[in-house]
Design an enzyme around this catalytic site. Sequence first.
Site, PDB file in Angstrom:
ATOM      1  CB  THR A  17      -0.916   0.057   1.235  1.00 29.11           C
ATOM      2  OG1 THR A  17      -0.091   0.209   2.400  1.00 29.11           O
ATOM      3  CG2 THR A  17      -1.761  -1.189   1.365  1.00 29.11           C
ATOM      4  CB  CYS A  18       0.178   4.617  -1.272  1.00 24.14           C
ATOM      5  SG  CYS A  18       0.251   3.981  -2.934  1.00 24.14           S
ATOM      6  CG  ASP A  19      -0.037   4.194   5.678  1.00 23.22           C
ATOM      7  OD1 ASP A  19       1.032   4.454   6.282  1.00 23.22           O
ATOM      8  OD2 ASP A  19      -1.155   4.477   6.130  1.00 23.22           O
TER       9      ASP A  19
END
Length: 381
Positions: free
Chosen positions: A328-330
């Site tokens: 994910t983009c976290d």
Amino acid sequence: MRRGGITEKTVRFLAETQPATPCLVVDLEVVADAYKLLRHYLPLAKVFYAIKANPAREILALLDRMGSSFDVASRGEIDLCLHLGVKADRISFGNTIKKEGDIAYAYEHGVRLYAFDSAAELEKLARVASGARVFCRILIDSDGAEWPLSRKFGCSPEMAVDLLRQAKAAGLDPYGVSFHVGSQQTKVDQWDSAIGRAARMFTLLAETDINLKMVNIGGGFPAHYRGDVPGVERYCNAVMAAITRHFGNDLPEIVVEPGRSIVGDAGVIESEVVLIADKGLGDGKRWVYLDVGKFNGLAETMDESIKYRIETPADGGPTGPVIIAGPTCDSADILYEKTEYKLPLALKVGDKVRLMATGAYTSTYASVGFNGFEPLKTYCI
Ligand SMILES: *Cc1c(COP(=O)(O)O)cnc(C)c1O
């Protein structure tokens, strides 16, 4: 095969089915064996499987057939049990934080065993669960646990004695004492002092004619991750020795609520390597990005607490240090950065890797679809 390894049946399933990744495969025979082993070494205890560890219907149905009872935390988990045909007298509502409406719902459906650890929770129970058996959870230290449950649950034993007296006065049946030594507990002697505390509560309450009947020793038995842990027989022997030491000949009813130790070793997550990157920082560490991460099944890598073993098709060749992250983009979605992990230098993008002993606290411990990544799919075989 070492405990927490992959079974032949799982290898065959993955080879024949080639399921989309990431996915969790749970071998029900390993679940059944873990349940049998616990019953074998702790024959006097009644087992309440802690559903939250893995609520797959197939697992619940199997354990139900084998005679297990169930520890539930919510209305949803109660419904799951009832729909499978589990009898209400095999359900314990073990969460100490319940809505009054949910207690009433459980009571209407026949559940008669409830946990509490505060005066306000006791008041709710007195209002809507008249006559039910109640047990008070005491706070103990969870030293040695890799996933501590810390201070959120339980009250002091002194307060518990008072509350159990109040329970009787309020028309409830003060039934026993519970505690949890922390999950993935690596020290077998951690149960001793808690059982000693429980025994002293039995004695104190007997002075005012309240005869407690049950000691609920919670969960805490481990699954087999990277580090070594003692075998289940050593935990069971330590628990029985402590109960005999503190209760003498007058043994209480013993309840155990295993979650992780029943399902952990039975699961394998298959995942694909999405990217391998060198960031040019000269630290010699490759970043390996998998299609599984903190938000789609590996929440217990929070603070790098649970350290899963990872197997790859390139195992056996030379290895180098890696940082392992999810898709994910976290930036919180990093699995292991401080913990030393090494993976083969020959590992490539597109390879399938396997995270071992991932049957517990993965499948439902996932976001509903953060960044468009689906929750982890489970296959019970
Ligand atoms: C989570 C939980 C368990 C299970 O603990 P494990 O360490 O997974 O065995 C048992 N009892 C209660 C009350 C729990 O909340």
